[in-house]
Write a protein that holds these residues in place. Structure first.
Motif, PDB file in Angstrom:
ATOM      1  N   GLU A  26     -19.209  -5.265   0.101  1.00  0.00           N
ATOM      2  CA  GLU A  26     -17.929  -5.559   0.882  1.00  0.00           C
ATOM      3  C   GLU A  26     -16.723  -4.636   0.461  1.00  0.00           C
ATOM      4  O   GLU A  26     -16.533  -4.778  -0.699  1.00  0.00           O
ATOM      5  CB  GLU A  26     -17.868  -6.783   1.264  1.00  0.00           C
ATOM      6  CG  GLU A  26     -16.908  -7.213   2.341  1.00  0.00           C
ATOM      7  CD  GLU A  26     -16.384  -8.576   2.403  1.00  0.00           C
ATOM      8  OE1 GLU A  26     -16.680  -9.404   1.397  1.00  0.00           O
ATOM      9  OE2 GLU A  26     -15.770  -8.990   3.412  1.00  0.00           O
ATOM     10  N   VAL A  27     -16.213  -3.715   1.228  1.00  0.00           N
ATOM     11  CA  VAL A  27     -15.174  -2.784   0.735  1.00  0.00           C
ATOM     12  C   VAL A  27     -14.000  -3.578   1.423  1.00  0.00           C
ATOM     13  O   VAL A  27     -13.690  -3.581   2.542  1.00  0.00           O
ATOM     14  CB  VAL A  27     -15.350  -1.343   1.226  1.00  0.00           C
ATOM     15  CG1 VAL A  27     -14.080  -0.815   1.122  1.00  0.00           C
ATOM     16  CG2 VAL A  27     -16.443  -0.932   0.791  1.00  0.00           C
ATOM     17  N   ILE A  28     -13.189  -3.855   0.706  1.00  0.00           N
ATOM     18  CA  ILE A  28     -11.946  -4.723   0.852  1.00  0.00           C
ATOM     19  C   ILE A  28     -10.537  -3.771   0.544  1.00  0.00           C
ATOM     20  O   ILE A  28     -10.373  -3.824  -0.772  1.00  0.00           O
ATOM     21  CB  ILE A  28     -12.076  -6.270   0.360  1.00  0.00           C
ATOM     22  CG1 ILE A  28     -13.219  -6.862   0.936  1.00  0.00           C
ATOM     23  CG2 ILE A  28     -10.617  -6.903   0.895  1.00  0.00           C
ATOM     24  CD1 ILE A  28     -13.330  -8.109   0.297  1.00  0.00           C
ATOM     25  N   ALA A  29      -9.667  -3.495   1.432  1.00  0.00           N
ATOM     26  CA  ALA A  29      -8.491  -2.762   0.929  1.00  0.00           C
ATOM     27  C   ALA A  29      -7.510  -3.911   1.127  1.00  0.00           C
ATOM     28  O   ALA A  29      -7.385  -4.777   2.140  1.00  0.00           O
ATOM     29  CB  ALA A  29      -8.344  -1.858   1.839  1.00  0.00           C
ATOM     30  N   ILE A  30      -6.365  -3.848   0.030  1.00  0.00           N
ATOM     31  CA  ILE A  30      -5.655  -4.867  -0.018  1.00  0.00           C
ATOM     32  C   ILE A  30      -3.989  -4.149   0.063  1.00  0.00           C
ATOM     33  O   ILE A  30      -3.781  -3.229  -0.914  1.00  0.00           O
ATOM     34  CB  ILE A  30      -5.609  -5.736  -1.261  1.00  0.00           C
ATOM     35  CG1 ILE A  30      -7.171  -6.345  -1.332  1.00  0.00           C
ATOM     36  CG2 ILE A  30      -4.567  -6.901  -1.180  1.00  0.00           C
ATOM     37  CD1 ILE A  30      -7.897  -6.027  -2.347  1.00  0.00           C
ATOM     38  N   GLN A  31      -2.951  -4.773   0.773  1.00  0.00           N
ATOM     39  CA  GLN A  31      -1.952  -4.182   0.928  1.00  0.00           C
ATOM     40  C   GLN A  31      -0.995  -5.322   0.745  1.00  0.00           C
ATOM     41  O   GLN A  31      -1.281  -6.507   1.097  1.00  0.00           O
ATOM     42  CB  GLN A  31      -1.700  -3.326   2.202  1.00  0.00           C
ATOM     43  CG  GLN A  31      -0.598  -2.265   2.185  1.00  0.00           C
ATOM     44  CD  GLN A  31      -0.708  -1.208   3.175  1.00  0.00           C
ATOM     45  OE1 GLN A  31      -0.985  -1.749   4.436  1.00  0.00           O
ATOM     46  NE2 GLN A  31      -0.594  -0.127   2.922  1.00  0.00           N
ATOM     47  N   PRO A  32       0.442  -5.091   0.089  1.00  0.00           N
ATOM     48  CA  PRO A  32       1.562  -6.056   0.227  1.00  0.00           C
ATOM     49  C   PRO A  32       1.726  -6.291   1.655  1.00  0.00           C
ATOM     50  O   PRO A  32       2.033  -5.516   2.358  1.00  0.00           O
ATOM     51  CB  PRO A  32       2.419  -5.783  -0.507  1.00  0.00           C
ATOM     52  CG  PRO A  32       2.031  -4.368  -1.110  1.00  0.00           C
ATOM     53  CD  PRO A  32       0.757  -3.764  -0.453  1.00  0.00           C
ATOM     54  N   GLU A  33       1.982  -7.701   1.957  1.00  0.00           N
ATOM     55  CA  GLU A  33       2.457  -7.991   3.284  1.00  0.00           C
ATOM     56  C   GLU A  33       4.039  -7.522   3.521  1.00  0.00           C
ATOM     57  O   GLU A  33       4.282  -7.538   4.583  1.00  0.00           O
ATOM     58  CB  GLU A  33       2.296  -9.702   3.620  1.00  0.00           C
ATOM     59  CG  GLU A  33       3.259 -10.469   2.830  1.00  0.00           C
ATOM     60  CD  GLU A  33       3.304 -12.081   2.939  1.00  0.00           C
ATOM     61  OE1 GLU A  33       2.473 -12.370   3.622  1.00  0.00           O
ATOM     62  OE2 GLU A  33       4.211 -12.663   2.709  1.00  0.00           O
ATOM     63  N   ARG A  34       4.494  -7.228   2.637  1.00  0.00           N
ATOM     64  CA  ARG A  34       5.868  -6.672   2.814  1.00  0.00           C
ATOM     65  C   ARG A  34       5.928  -5.093   2.991  1.00  0.00           C
ATOM     66  O   ARG A  34       6.882  -4.400   2.817  1.00  0.00           O
ATOM     67  CB  ARG A  34       6.956  -6.985   1.673  1.00  0.00           C
ATOM     68  CG  ARG A  34       7.017  -8.480   1.706  1.00  0.00           C
ATOM     69  CD  ARG A  34       8.094  -8.878   0.652  1.00  0.00           C
ATOM     70  NE  ARG A  34       9.650  -8.677   0.691  1.00  0.00           N
ATOM     71  CZ  ARG A  34      10.698  -8.889   0.377  1.00  0.00           C
ATOM     72  NH1 ARG A  34      10.279 -10.120  -0.437  1.00  0.00           N
ATOM     73  NH2 ARG A  34      11.589  -8.439   0.443  1.00  0.00           N
ATOM     74  N   ALA A  35       4.911  -4.559   2.734  1.00  0.00           N
ATOM     75  CA  ALA A  35       4.608  -3.077   3.125  1.00  0.00           C
ATOM     76  C   ALA A  35       3.196  -3.064   3.811  1.00  0.00           C
ATOM     77  O   ALA A  35       2.228  -2.208   3.249  1.00  0.00           O
ATOM     78  CB  ALA A  35       4.563  -2.245   1.735  1.00  0.00           C
ATOM     79  N   PRO A  36       3.295  -3.385   5.004  1.00  0.00           N
ATOM     80  CA  PRO A  36       1.608  -3.792   5.698  1.00  0.00           C
ATOM     81  C   PRO A  36       1.132  -2.436   6.644  1.00  0.00           C
ATOM     82  O   PRO A  36       0.296  -2.923   7.425  1.00  0.00           O
ATOM     83  CB  PRO A  36       2.011  -5.021   6.514  1.00  0.00           C
ATOM     84  CG  PRO A  36       3.288  -4.744   6.764  1.00  0.00           C
ATOM     85  CD  PRO A  36       4.343  -3.935   5.783  1.00  0.00           C
ATOM     86  N   ALA A  37       1.952  -1.313   6.735  1.00  0.00           N
ATOM     87  CA  ALA A  37       1.551  -0.254   7.667  1.00  0.00           C
ATOM     88  C   ALA A  37       0.315  -0.031   7.915  1.00  0.00           C
ATOM     89  O   ALA A  37      -0.231  -0.114   9.030  1.00  0.00           O
ATOM     90  CB  ALA A  37       2.552   0.672   7.468  1.00  0.00           C
ATOM     91  N   MET A  38      -0.303   0.354   6.772  1.00  0.00           N
ATOM     92  CA  MET A  38      -1.636   1.063   6.887  1.00  0.00           C
ATOM     93  C   MET A  38      -2.862  -0.393   7.111  1.00  0.00           C
ATOM     94  O   MET A  38      -3.648  -0.284   7.978  1.00  0.00           O
ATOM     95  CB  MET A  38      -2.206   1.597   5.604  1.00  0.00           C
ATOM     96  CG  MET A  38      -3.557   2.418   5.792  1.00  0.00           C
ATOM     97  SD  MET A  38      -3.674   3.529   7.048  1.00  0.00           S
ATOM     98  CE  MET A  38      -3.699   5.073   6.243  1.00  0.00           C
TER      99      MET A  38
END
Lengths: 316, 316
Positions: free
Chosen positions: B196-208
């Motif tokens: 499983e490939v999981i990408a993680i971004q901060p919820e305060r910089a969520p654009a992608m």
């Protein structure tokens, strides 16, 4: 000389690859701070956060081949972790004897890796003698760091990697019992004879360095340094014999320099290291002229520190 | 899909080996803290302390082949360091445009590696548009992270190394512009389709991450996170197209979880990491049940932090 290049090369086939081919890279911020070219040989990016796994893999391979099921060692903390982890998948029953004053982080992880831990109220040398008694009582293998040639051969595989990547003008090696310095030194003297091999010990735990200088075993009454991983008092004669053949200099450094070295690793390289791993930078800091403009490699031999103590040292 | 496995394999022959075959190891103290098996893929033990060197080596190889002597890029700090260092031995004149609010440690090192630094009073997106203008004015190559396929192919070589060492149940990847997630994701989908490939971004910089969820480019008005390395607002359509093919989930995490992840890396693994590198642990901390007992790899993508800020986050 107990070490043999063919055996060291063969060791690479036995050691779990997770310990081999550790990173070796230039760190320019450190270079600017120290005035020489620096190669960082990083031995902390593995499951035990020190170079000791290279040797314990060999030890345990030998035990398993002979059908032995148990082993005892004394440890300042890193050997015990590595022996525990190497022994676990092979069903080896590992007992580690350590000083009650060893870093709690190391003691906790020895147990977490499945070894039995026995604590002594005294220093590393008391742990050594207690481990020897225990092994005798139980009739099981006593693993003796630096005396058992596998521990030197494992460390020596770092030398193979340095020799492939050099040439370096000098390699800086933490000096405790002597496995790392004799192992790496032997390989460098064989494959890169132009490289100066410098072993470094804290001036507050100087037994092996003094022994090297006087060419005979010199013991000390105390070993009182923050560099717990190299704080022995009773050098092993066989190890000293080898050390005399492969080390070009044995340097003593101050505690304040060790701390300054740890701070440089953090601030310039982003690395948390244990005191023993900063001995090389301490040596440069105490004698900048000696190293100015030269190409130096330093082995970052471990990162197992109690963070509270670490923060205390760096804020002092 | 712009990525191709043969080209990614070929990239390994161009990239300086100091960036390749980075450590990948189990960290049991982290495992006990998180309740799953953890493989740490450490991309910080190299001269630029991030994975970006893999891509910039390819970029600069291409520039040199075409006889180009200059390049401009926008950078949150890590790409600029890597492009500067890759370009230096080949005589490439590198200009890096960055936000004045980028970590001082990153900005200092960009210059120390020999690049010209231009600062803008605004965020990463302003740096991007200014870099584009500058490149047009000068008639030199604009290196665009994630859009230029070499940056994705370089990052993708991490995927080759993970695929060789697995299998993993899940791989956790920081998501910013998308080069790392599309590159590693593409290789894993090709060679380890069960992962499983999981990408993680901060919820305060969520654009992608939002774009991935809505399957169309979603921009944001701000990107206000401590994870400066992933703080973009304008996803690149071509990158999103690829991301939609290779990522199984895009997760958003809180700032407090990123800090908790950084603290775990320090306390349990002895690693100082930058906020972007802690996104994977943040994702586990926010959804322990999802990962319980599974075999997870997390890519530690960088360790370039301002220590004062780092200490502030961890003591808060």
């Amino acid at each position: 000389m107990r070490l043999d290049l063919d055996r060291i090369r063969a060791a690479r086939r036995v050691i779990d690859p997770v310990y081999l081919d550790s990173p070796l890279y230039r760190c320019e911020p450190l270079e600017r701070a120290l005035g020489c070219r620096i190669g960082v040989k990083l031995e902390t990016a593995n499951p035990v956060r020190s170079f000791k796994g290279r040797g314990t893999e060999l030890v345990v391979h030998g035990l398993a081949e002979r059908g032995e099921r148990a082993a005892v060692c004394a440890s300042a903390g890193n050997l015990g972790q590595a022996l525990a982890l190497s022994g676990r998948p092979r069903g080896i029953d590992v007992t580690v004897v350590a000083s009650r004053s060893a870093p709690a982080a190391k003691l906790d992880r020895i147990q977490a890796f499945g070894a039995r831990l026995e604590l002594v109220d005294g220093d590393f040398e008391l742990a050594r003698s207690h481990a020897a008694e225990l092994a005798k009582q139980r009739g099981v293998r006593l693993v003796e760091d630096s005396l058992d040639v596998e521990t030197c051969e494992g460390a020596a595989t770092i030398g193979l990697e340095l020799a492939e990547s050099g040439p370096f003008d000098a390699v800086l090696i933490a000096l405790g019992g002597g496995a790392l310095a004799t192992g790496v030194g032997h390989v460098l003297k064989s494959l890169a004879p132009g490289t100066e091999v410098i072993a470094i010990q804290p001036e507050r735990a100087p037994a092996m360095a003094r022994s090297w200088r006087e060419r005979r075993v010199v013991t000390t009454d105390s070993a009182d340094t923050i560099a717990d991983g190299v704080a022995g008092r009773f050098p092993i004669p066989e190890v000293l014999d080898d050390l005399l053949q492969v080390v070009d200099d044995a340097v003593l450094v101050r505690e304040t320099s060790i701390i300054a070295g740890m701070r440089l690793f953090l601030e310039q390289a982003g690395l948390v290291v244990e005191p023993s791993a900063a001995l090389g930078l301490a040596a440069i800091l105490e004698d900048r002229d000696r190293f100015a403009g030269r190409h130096v490699a330093t082995i970052v031999c471990g990162s197992n520190v109690d963070l509270a103590a670490y923060r205390g040292w760096l804020s002092a």
